[in-house]
Design an enzyme around this catalytic site. Structure first.
Site, PDB file in Angstrom:
ATOM      1  N   GLY A 192      -3.803  -1.678  -3.386  1.00  0.00           N
ATOM      2  CA  GLY A 192      -4.209  -1.306  -4.740  1.00  0.00           C
ATOM      3  C   GLY A 192      -3.924  -2.395  -5.751  1.00  0.00           C
TER       4      GLY A 192
ATOM      5  N   THR B 155      -6.517   3.619  -8.545  1.00  0.00           N
ATOM      6  CA  THR B 155      -5.409   4.553  -8.349  1.00  0.00           C
ATOM      7  C   THR B 155      -4.437   4.002  -7.312  1.00  0.00           C
ATOM      8  OG1 THR B 155      -6.519   5.840  -6.608  1.00  0.00           O
ATOM      9  CG2 THR B 155      -6.940   6.478  -8.897  1.00  0.00           C
ATOM     10  N   GLY B 156      -3.173   4.362  -7.458  1.00  0.00           N
ATOM     11  CA  GLY B 156      -2.165   3.881  -6.518  1.00  0.00           C
ATOM     12  C   GLY B 156      -2.110   2.372  -6.460  1.00  0.00           C
TER      13      GLY B 156
ATOM     14  N   TYR C  14      -3.344  12.135   8.783  1.00  0.00           N
ATOM     15  CA  TYR C  14      -3.808  10.971   8.019  1.00  0.00           C
ATOM     16  C   TYR C  14      -5.256  10.650   8.383  1.00  0.00           C
ATOM     17  CZ  TYR C  14      -4.288   6.073   6.581  1.00  0.00           C
ATOM     18  OH  TYR C  14      -4.734   4.899   6.030  1.00  0.00           O
TER      19      TYR C  14
ATOM     20  N   SER D 198     -10.044   4.070   6.045  1.00  0.00           N
ATOM     21  CA  SER D 198      -9.237   3.379   7.046  1.00  0.00           C
ATOM     22  C   SER D 198      -9.944   3.417   8.383  1.00  0.00           C
ATOM     23  CB  SER D 198      -7.870   4.066   7.149  1.00  0.00           C
ATOM     24  OG  SER D 198      -7.192   3.689   8.322  1.00  0.00           O
TER      25      SER D 198
ATOM     26  N   THR E 193       0.197   0.091  -7.897  1.00  0.00           N
ATOM     27  CA  THR E 193       1.420  -0.624  -8.268  1.00  0.00           C
ATOM     28  C   THR E 193       1.860  -1.613  -7.198  1.00  0.00           C
ATOM     29  OG1 THR E 193       2.801   1.154  -7.369  1.00  0.00           O
ATOM     30  CG2 THR E 193       2.236   1.271  -9.728  1.00  0.00           C
TER      31      THR E 193
END
Length: 264
Positions: free
Chosen positions: A20, A13-14, A154, A141, A16
């Site tokens: 990822g 996912t993600g 986040y 992360s 592009t």
């Protein structure tokens, strides 16, 4: 170590750009059929085309959809009903003074960074379990452990991923499906060079500039340079392979020693 994922389908996912895209490329090089995902049809198709050119002979499909929404997830699942490897990489981040983070922003970070991954795990895990093999990963992360004061929302979302990963690993116990999270450290992705040069001398060559940035602004890093996306991808590809069959329920660090603790 020769990793062969031929015959396996992987969704990143993600994917592009950034981490990822590097993960998608690594899985494609290992022989997997890779589904590239982004929100827009055009950008997703372009990213899939770049991956196909980067890895000749790769099996690549473009599956667009906003996975922060139930409708976007439904459309993705219709296009890709089963996968063998699920890499939950989708994520957003921004800097915000803690007392200025609104309820809407808290919800947005939870929806995109956490709930999107939960929905896909809920959808794909049963099929993996029935087939007796599968790999699910969450890209977390260093902020999950060393929560930054300027990005509490986040950090919260990445901490939540560690809990989600461990919990679903228990749900998959004894089935041949492994579930892990990968703790990524400060990484060289799009826009980072501009950010670095805002803080150090613009006349410095990049290699020297990033080391100066790390020395002054990320001194706890033992690597003393930014991590390349491909280095994170290497861990993900390994965890996606049969060689990682005994690694589950873990939080594996590719953080350059940024987090000052032994576990995770």
């Amino acid at each position: 170590m020769l990793i062969d994922l031929s015959g396996k389908t992987a969704l990143v996912t993600g994917s592009t750009q950034g981490i990822g895209a590097a993960i998608a490329a690594g899985l494609a090089r290992a022989g997997a059929r890779v589904a590239v995902n982004g929100r827009g049809e055009e950008s997703t198709e372009e990213a899939a085309g770049r991956l196909g050119a980067e890895v000749p002979g790769a099996q690549v499909v473009a599956v667009a959809g906003d996975l922060a929404t139930e409708d976007g997830t439904r459309r993705l699942l219709e296009a890709l009903p089963d996968v063998d490897v699920l890499v939950n990489n989708l994520g957003i981040f921004e800097s915000r003074p803690p007392l200025e983070i609104t309820d809407a922003e808290w919800r947005r970070f939870f929806e995109v960074n956490v709930l999107a991954a939960v929905r896909l795990t809920r959808a794909y895990l049963p099929g993996m379990r029935d087939r007796g093999w599968g790999r699910i990963q969450y890209i977390a992360s260093d902020s999950a452990v060393a929560v930054p004061a300027e990005m509490i929302h986040y950090g919260m979302s990445k901490t939540a991923l560690l809990a989600v990963s461990r919990g679903f690993a228990k749900e998959a116990a004894g089935t041949g499906v492994t579930v892990n999270s990968v703790i990524a450290g400060p990484t060289h992705t799009g826009g980072v060079e501009d950010f670095v040069y805002q803080l150090v001398d613009r006349d410095l060559p990049w290699e020297q500039a990033q080391r100066e940035f790390m020395r002054r602004h990320r001194p706890q890093s033992l690597l003393q340079r930014l991590i390349e996306p491909e280095e994170i991808a290497n861990m993900v590809v390994y965890l996606s392979s049969p060689f990682a069959s005994a690694t589950t329920g873990g939080a594996l660090r590719v953080d350059g020693g940024y987090v000052d603790s032994i576990l995770p």
